[in-house]
Design a protein around this motif. Structure first.
Motif, PDB file in Angstrom:
ATOM      1  N   TRP A   2     -10.904  -6.259 -48.242  1.00 48.51           N
ATOM      2  CA  TRP A   2     -10.516  -7.615 -48.638  1.00 48.51           C
ATOM      3  C   TRP A   2      -9.560  -8.195 -47.608  1.00 48.51           C
ATOM      4  O   TRP A   2      -8.826  -7.450 -46.930  1.00 48.51           O
ATOM      5  N   TRP A   3      -9.548  -9.539 -47.519  1.00 48.98           N
ATOM      6  CA  TRP A   3      -8.464 -10.199 -46.788  1.00 48.98           C
ATOM      7  C   TRP A   3      -7.569 -10.829 -47.843  1.00 48.98           C
ATOM      8  O   TRP A   3      -7.968 -11.703 -48.587  1.00 48.98           O
ATOM      9  N   ASP A   4      -6.334 -10.318 -47.918  1.00 47.21           N
ATOM     10  CA  ASP A   4      -5.398 -10.704 -48.971  1.00 47.21           C
ATOM     11  C   ASP A   4      -4.872 -12.121 -48.722  1.00 47.21           C
ATOM     12  O   ASP A   4      -4.143 -12.363 -47.760  1.00 47.21           O
ATOM     13  N   SER A   5      -5.253 -13.044 -49.601  1.00 44.33           N
ATOM     14  CA  SER A   5      -4.767 -14.429 -49.516  1.00 44.33           C
ATOM     15  C   SER A   5      -3.971 -14.822 -50.755  1.00 44.33           C
ATOM     16  O   SER A   5      -3.846 -16.004 -51.078  1.00 44.33           O
ATOM     17  N   ASN A   6      -3.450 -13.805 -51.433  1.00 39.87           N
ATOM     18  CA  ASN A   6      -2.598 -14.048 -52.594  1.00 39.87           C
ATOM     19  C   ASN A   6      -1.175 -14.300 -52.109  1.00 39.87           C
ATOM     20  O   ASN A   6      -0.513 -13.398 -51.589  1.00 39.87           O
ATOM     21  N   MET A   7      -0.677 -15.533 -52.272  1.00 39.61           N
ATOM     22  CA  MET A   7       0.635 -15.894 -51.739  1.00 39.61           C
ATOM     23  C   MET A   7       1.778 -15.095 -52.351  1.00 39.61           C
ATOM     24  O   MET A   7       2.878 -15.062 -51.793  1.00 39.61           O
ATOM     25  N   LYS A   8       1.549 -14.439 -53.486  1.00 44.95           N
ATOM     26  CA  LYS A   8       2.595 -13.643 -54.124  1.00 44.95           C
ATOM     27  C   LYS A   8       2.496 -12.162 -53.761  1.00 44.95           C
ATOM     28  O   LYS A   8       3.300 -11.352 -54.224  1.00 44.95           O
ATOM     29  N   SER A   9       1.522 -11.819 -52.940  1.00 42.23           N
ATOM     30  CA  SER A   9       1.285 -10.415 -52.605  1.00 42.23           C
ATOM     31  C   SER A   9       2.112  -9.986 -51.388  1.00 42.23           C
ATOM     32  O   SER A   9       2.277 -10.757 -50.440  1.00 42.23           O
ATOM     33  N   PRO A  10       2.625  -8.749 -51.385  1.00 49.60           N
ATOM     34  CA  PRO A  10       3.391  -8.252 -50.220  1.00 49.60           C
ATOM     35  C   PRO A  10       2.502  -8.024 -49.001  1.00 49.60           C
ATOM     36  O   PRO A  10       3.026  -7.879 -47.889  1.00 49.60           O
ATOM     37  N   THR A  11       1.178  -7.982 -49.201  1.00 48.24           N
ATOM     38  CA  THR A  11       0.265  -7.795 -48.062  1.00 48.24           C
ATOM     39  C   THR A  11      -0.495  -9.076 -47.742  1.00 48.24           C
ATOM     40  O   THR A  11      -1.585  -9.049 -47.160  1.00 48.24           O
ATOM     41  N   TYR A  12       0.083 -10.206 -48.101  1.00 44.67           N
ATOM     42  CA  TYR A  12      -0.508 -11.521 -47.825  1.00 44.67           C
ATOM     43  C   TYR A  12      -0.900 -11.645 -46.349  1.00 44.67           C
ATOM     44  O   TYR A  12      -0.161 -11.239 -45.454  1.00 44.67           O
ATOM     45  N   ASN A  13      -2.086 -12.215 -46.119  1.00 45.78           N
ATOM     46  CA  ASN A  13      -2.622 -12.461 -44.774  1.00 45.78           C
ATOM     47  C   ASN A  13      -2.815 -11.178 -43.964  1.00 45.78           C
ATOM     48  O   ASN A  13      -2.537 -11.134 -42.764  1.00 45.78           O
ATOM     49  N   THR A  14      -3.281 -10.131 -44.638  1.00 50.49           N
ATOM     50  CA  THR A  14      -3.682  -8.900 -43.951  1.00 50.49           C
ATOM     51  C   THR A  14      -4.958  -8.371 -44.597  1.00 50.49           C
ATOM     52  O   THR A  14      -5.308  -8.734 -45.719  1.00 50.49           O
TER      53      THR A  14
END
Length: 328
Positions: free
Chosen positions: A162-174
């Motif tokens: 997955w490409w993490d695009s959850n703005m609340k996630s610590p791995t956002y944009n990775t």
């Protein structure tokens, strides 16, 4: 302040002396048998060899906005240029340039048609289908298909990628590997379909600031505007990947009437006339490169523009420094 004034004078003398020597040297198109050492990666100006002067020069260069990630050609030998006449255009012209041993930039792929975000290009935002405008690193490749032979770090993805695009996630944009979605607008890199057969990440938001947009790639086109990515024909995308080399610090420059690298041979953008789907290894010899882009003056002295700006800045400081050191 007296010491600072003396230091500034020394810097001016050192820079002027170095620039003067370079200007006095005859220009040649034949590479020297003993090439001048290149400035280190990330250094906006050539080193003088004097640590204190180098520190001052690089600090001032940073204050002037010279060099740095995504803003300089100094450390790059590969540049992809994406240009369109208007910011709201959804198609653009893409050309890949490479710097040769003679320090000249030449087109090696394209020009070809590329699709932009459905809102064109500009300031990137999450949930806004706009392609980021600026110059950025290309740092990570992936695809549903096996590695086509790229030297870039490459990951063949499946349904757990997955490409993490959850703005609340610590791995956002990775890129993350897990069974369940990270949430938000995260994309499954396999289920997204053939557009991700081949892709490379545009590092427009390396700080991973929530809201500044995630998942901006150069990838395969479905012949429609994108959600903010840049998309080109599949065979050409494969050719781009096999050409990219992390040792050459590849970058992508995206903009309205975006000029090619300094002194490069640029072709006139033809965004209204799609190019052939057959990959082009170079501009045909019969075509005379003509550009409607802002003209650039090729410099035979690497870093000359940066040195000129620094010299002007230092000279402008001298009157106030002398006035301070003179005292009442």
């Amino acid at each position: 302040m007296r010491l600072l004034g003396l230091l500034v004078i020394a810097v001016v003398a050192a820079v002027a002396g170095g620039a003067g020597s370079a200007l006095a040297a005859p220009a040649t198109t034949t590479p020297s048998t003993t090439p001048t050492p290149a400035a280190p990666s990330g250094s906006p100006v050539p080193e003088t060899g004097i640590p204190m002067l180098d520190e001052v020069l690089n600090t001032l260069a940073g204050n002037l906005g010279l060099g740095g990630t995504g803003s300089s050609e100094v450390d790059s030998s590969q540049m992809i240029v994406v240009t369109a006449p208007e910011a709201n255009d959804t198609t653009a012209t893409l050309t890949a340039f490479e710097r040769g041993t003679d320090d000249a930039w030449k087109p090696v792929i394209g020009p070809t048609e590329a699709f932009l975000g459905s809102l064109g290009m500009g300031e990137p935002e999450d949930n806004v289908y706009r392609t980021p405008e600026g110059t950025f690193d290309l740092d990570q490749a992936f695809g549903r298909l096996p590695n086509p032979g790229t030297k870039m770090p490459y990951k063949q993805v499946d349904r757990q990628d997955w490409w993490d695009s959850n703005m609340k996630s610590p791995t956002y944009n990775t890129m993350v590997r897990q069974v369940q979605s990270p949430g938000g607008d995260s994309e499954n890199l396999y289920d997204s379909g053939p557009v991700y057969d081949y892709a490379v990440n545009i590092a427009h938001n390396p700080e991973r600031i929530p809201g500044k947009a995630s998942a901006m790639f150069l990838h395969v086109t479905n012949n429609q505007p994108t959600m903010g990515c840049i998309a080109i024909e599949k065979d050409l995308m494969r050719q781009v990947l096999t050409w990219l080399d992390p040792a050459k610090h590849p970058k992508i420059a995206i903009g309205v009437n975006q000029a090619g690298p300094s002194g490069s041979e640029s072709s006139t953008p033809q965004t209204s006339t799609p190019q052939s789907s057959t990959p082009q290894s170079a501009v045909p010899e019969s075509a005379t490169p003509q550009s409607t882009l802002p003209s650039t003056s090729p410099s035979t002295i690497p870093g000359a523009d940066s040195l000129t700006q620094l010299l002007n800045q230092l000279v402008s400081l001298l009157p106030s420094l002398f006035e301070t050191t003179a005292g009442p």
